[in-house]
Write an enzyme that holds these catalytic residues in place. Structure first.
Site, PDB file in Angstrom:
ATOM      1  N   HIS A   1       0.812  -1.220   0.000  1.00  0.00           N
ATOM      2  CA  HIS A   1       0.000   0.000   0.000  1.00  0.00           C
ATOM      3  C   HIS A   1       0.845   1.270   0.000  1.00  0.00           C
ATOM      4  CE1 HIS A   1       0.245  -0.272   4.556  1.00  0.00           C
ATOM      5  NE2 HIS A   1       0.364   1.029   4.401  1.00  0.00           N
TER       6      HIS A   1
ATOM      7  N   ASP B   1       0.008  -7.463   1.154  1.00  0.00           N
ATOM      8  CA  ASP B   1       0.482  -6.107   1.437  1.00  0.00           C
ATOM      9  C   ASP B   1       2.008  -6.041   1.515  1.00  0.00           C
ATOM     10  OD1 ASP B   1       0.430  -3.426   1.868  1.00  0.00           O
ATOM     11  OD2 ASP B   1      -0.519  -3.485   3.837  1.00  0.00           O
TER      12      ASP B   1
ATOM     13  N   SER C   1       4.411   3.288   7.247  1.00  0.00           N
ATOM     14  CA  SER C   1       4.321   1.832   7.278  1.00  0.00           C
ATOM     15  C   SER C   1       5.347   1.269   6.305  1.00  0.00           C
ATOM     16  CB  SER C   1       2.917   1.386   6.914  1.00  0.00           C
ATOM     17  OG  SER C   1       2.503   1.957   5.718  1.00  0.00           O
TER      18      SER C   1
END
Length: 475
Positions: free
Chosen positions: A68, A99, A177
């Site tokens: 992402h 992810d 992240s």
């Protein structure tokens, strides 16, 4: 209600764990991404977004990060900790399911004097981890500390699919992240998301999932995580167990539905009891033991398999135990009527006489929480040989020719020209081949919309100009 959210600009902030982590910071990178975000409600439109995330240098001169962080990217730059120069990068492999993404640099001098971080295994409950990344509020590297508070299957916010995850008892702040979680100087997970409206609950992609991804792409292409294509029910109720003659020594889950597209179709049957996977017993609550005295969803042992691998299913049928070997060749999108969340793709659509048609997508359902129950129901259905994709009338762009129909939206199409269709491509082909005066679009209840073919052609250019649409079709 508590929800999971991905964290392209979120970060777990903790403190370093001893001398073993001191050199790790030299292998942490900041990722700058420019993305083109498509709109699924007006599929001819898109927006540009700039964001940043974190990553780590791993073996083979690659950068490991979250999918992402770089989803829908148009331009990526990377900067090393302690350096001011940005280097252009590109996505080499990406798993939106898990992810995860691997990036490669266009200028390999980026890796001069760097050291790859090695991998560790699955951490234990209450193990301490150090998490590295670049939170909002500054440009320098931040390091913080937390403990492993839970390891089990959770829904990944990016893909909405369920995989093994590590819950970390640490604060998550706007930042980055994709940063690594480090234990004993090695990576044990990749930070990916937080639990909203909660304190100090974050999740990481564990190394078991990372290693599966890396093994998958070793041949130069990404295949994905296998999907068995069945629906099951737990068997904790004593009365239900008696119905299926399950004594105290038999445990498992009830097979209640099977995808026609699945490799287990015609091998498994509804009312079979799935007892074990490759010799690993399934409990009545649908869990398996993955380490001693630790349990998670039985799909754990399916997730261990690569596409093309075989798995042995032990079942209980008509009072007898049987074993069935199955080749796992499908991902979830092969089995489902409505595909999983899509990224790096442009939405499909057709504008015909001001009526906008598109495939039903999970992206659209996520963005429209008040969507009709009929569409939600379709999203839970299996694909079949006759129906591989659902099509909807997305909206009506008002013109005099479609007066009276302007309020139609998110309307499921069952037939076009009184014909059923397999997918959106076949739907479009039927319309292209139609030579009559009035094209009839119909839903499952028999409600019909009539479109004057000649007027649709006459008004096409005006409609595209009025609504600033470049093309009437994208598929």
């Amino acid at each position: 209600m508590k929800l999971l959210s991905i964290i392209p600009l979120f970060f777990i902030t903790i403190f370093p764990l001893g001398a073993s982590t001191l050199n790790v910071k030299e292998s942490i990178v900041k990722i700058y991404t420019v993305s083109k975000i498509p709109s699924y409600t007006t599929p001819w439109n898109s927006t540009i977004r700039r964001s940043h995330g974190s990553g780590s240098i791993i073996r083979g001169n690659r950068i490991l990060t979250n999918a992402h962080v770089v989803a829908n990217e148009t331009f990526i730059e990377i900067k090393r900790h302690g350096d001011t120069k940005k280097y252009e990068a590109e996505v080499e492999f990406i798993s939106h399911q898990a992810d995860l993404a691997l990036l490669k640099l266009k200028d390999e001098s980026f890796f001069d004097a760097t050291k790859a971080i090695e991998f560790n295994g699955l951490p234990k409950f209450e193990d301490e981890v150090a998490v590295y990344g670049f939170p909002v509020g500054g440009d320098s590297l931040s390091v913080s500390r937390g403990i492993v508070s839970r390891i089990e299957h959770k829904r990944y916010a990016h893909s909405r699919e369920i995989y093994l995850s590590i819950q970390v008892d640490a604060a998550i702040n706007p930042g980055s992240s994709g940063g690594p979680a480090i234990s004993d100087g090695k990576i044990v997970g990749v930070v990916m998301q937080q639990l909203t409206r909660s304190q100090s609950i974050g999740y990481m992609v564990p190394m078991e999932i990372v290693n599966h991804f890396l093994e998958d792409v070793a041949d130069g292409k990404y295949d994905g995580f296998s999907h068995l294509g069945i629906s099951t029910q737990t068997m904790e109720n004593d009365a239900l167990r008696d119905v299926y003659n399950m004594n105290a020594n038999v445990s498992g889950v009830l097979v209640i539905d099977i995808s026609q597209k699945s490799n287990v179709y015609k091998k498994l049957k509804e009312h079979d009891i799935l007892l074990a996977l490759d010799g690993h017993d399934i409990n009545n609550d649908g869990t398996v033991e993955y380490v001693k005295n630790k349990f998670t969803a039985f799909k754990y042992y399916i997730d261990q398999k690569q596409i093309g691998d075989s798995i042995c299913l032990e079942i209980f049928r008509d009072g007898k135990k049987l074993e069935i070997d199955v080749i796992l060749n499908n991902i979830a999108d092969d089995n489902l009527l409505v595909n999983t969340i899509s990224h790096d793709n442009t939405p499909k659509y057709l504008v015909y006489g001001g009526y906008v048609f598109s495939p039903l997508t999970r992206n659209l359902l996520v963005k429209n929480r008040a969507t009709l129950l009929e569409l939600r129901k379709a999203a839970a259905e299996w694909a079949t040989d006759e129906r591989e994709e659902a099509v909807i009338l997305l909206k009506v762009l008002a013109t005099p020719a479609n007066r009276g129909d302007h309020n139609y939206s998110l309307w499921m199409v069952d037939k076009v020209d009184f014909k059923t269709f397999k997918n959106f491509a076949e739907f479009i082909q039927i319309i292209r081949n139609f030579k009559g005066k009035y094209l009839i679009i119909q839903n499952a209840d028999g409600v019909k919309i009539a479109i004057d073919r000649n007027k649709a052609k006459e008004l096409e250019k005006m409609i595209l100009n009025r609504y600033d649409i470049k093309n009437s079709i994208r598929w």
